[in-house]
Design an enzyme around this catalytic site. Structure first.
Site, PDB file in Angstrom:
ATOM      1  CB  THR A   1      -1.671   5.806   1.119  1.00  0.00           C
ATOM      2  OG1 THR A   1      -2.114   5.942  -0.236  1.00  0.00           O
ATOM      3  CG2 THR A   1      -1.999   7.086   1.868  1.00  0.00           C
TER       4      THR A   1
ATOM      5  CB  CYS B   1      -0.907   0.017   1.231  1.00  0.00           C
ATOM      6  SG  CYS B   1      -1.825   1.573   1.437  1.00  0.00           S
TER       7      CYS B   1
ATOM      8  CB  CYS C   1      -2.758   3.912  -5.789  1.00  0.00           C
ATOM      9  SG  CYS C   1      -4.111   3.082  -4.908  1.00  0.00           S
TER      10      CYS C   1
END
Length: 238
Positions: free
Chosen positions: A82, A80, A193
């Protein structure tokens, strides 16, 4: 053993695991890397936390980290982008190395002989706002371009569509935004992403050559790290 702190989102975690397998030089089951996965779907939304209107995801990620440690993980990956905003905070709580996805991207660029490259960044609002890519890649001599505000709204819509299983709809949006970044002068566009590579898996060959897959870069870095560790003598053997 590779520990995977996943579930952010679930499909992206499976995609990462598949890329680890594809990146492993193996001729039989026993040649593959052992993996233990914590699909931590309860981790609060990372972008909401970064933008200060959501719960802190760090406690839930630390819980997942502890599960991986207790399961015997000797190297950890977080599929991931983020979540890497909390990479330093997580690494400070464990002696187990947590590979950084942007370091893997920078190493990929270096292997390709690319220096001073302009990289487009397709990512969540949180990743862009936290400058996860901008800061790390600038330290390695690269420049990042991010979409304008209107385009960023479309990218977030596309990411949500992937999470909801509407991958083809997301692909049309993301293809347009990737092409826009190429038109602005980006040599490559990072699908920053882990949902985005799922939506752009079937793009035409011309655009495919301009896309950089951080999920794949992280998978390769994990394979290299795990294979190198397996060749080191154990404490007992030493």
């Amino acid at each position: 053993m590779l520990g995977v702190l996943g579930g952010m989102g679930p499909m992206a975690t499976v995609d990462f695991m598949a890329k680890v397998i594809k990146s492993t030089p193996a001729s039989c089951d026993q040649d593959h890397i052992e993996m233990v996965v914590c699909s931590a779907t309860g981790v609060p939304d990372r972008t909401a936390a970064i933008l200060a209107h959501g719960r802190d995801p760090l406690p839930a990620m630390l819980d997942g980290l502890r599960r991986l440690e207790s399961s015997g993980a000797r190297c950890i990956a977080i599929p991931c982008n983020t979540a890497h905003c909390w990479h330093g905070a997580l690494q400070a709580k464990t002696s187990v190395p947590i590979l950084h996805i942007v370091d893997a991207v920078a190493d990929t660029l270096a292997r390709r002989g690319m220096t001073g490259t302009t990289i487009g960044v397709l990512a969540t609002d949180g990743t862009v706002h936290a400058e996860v890519y901008q800061t790390q890649l600038a330290a390695r001599g690269h420049t990042c371009l991010v979409p304008d505000a209107k385009a960023q709204v479309s990218i977030m819509q596309a990411i949500r569509l992937v999470k909801a299983g509407r991958v083809s709809e997301a692909g049309a949006i993301l293809r347009r935004e990737a092409e826009a970044l190429v038109d602005r002068g980006c040599a490559l566009v990072a699908m920053a992403c882990t949902e985005i590579p799922l939506a752009l898996a079937d793009v035409d060959a011309e655009l495919r050559t301009r896309l950089l897959d951080p999920t794949e870069a992280l998978a390769r870095a994990c394979v290299e790290a795990c294979l190198a560790a397996s060749k080191m003598p154990t404490t007992e053997a030493a």
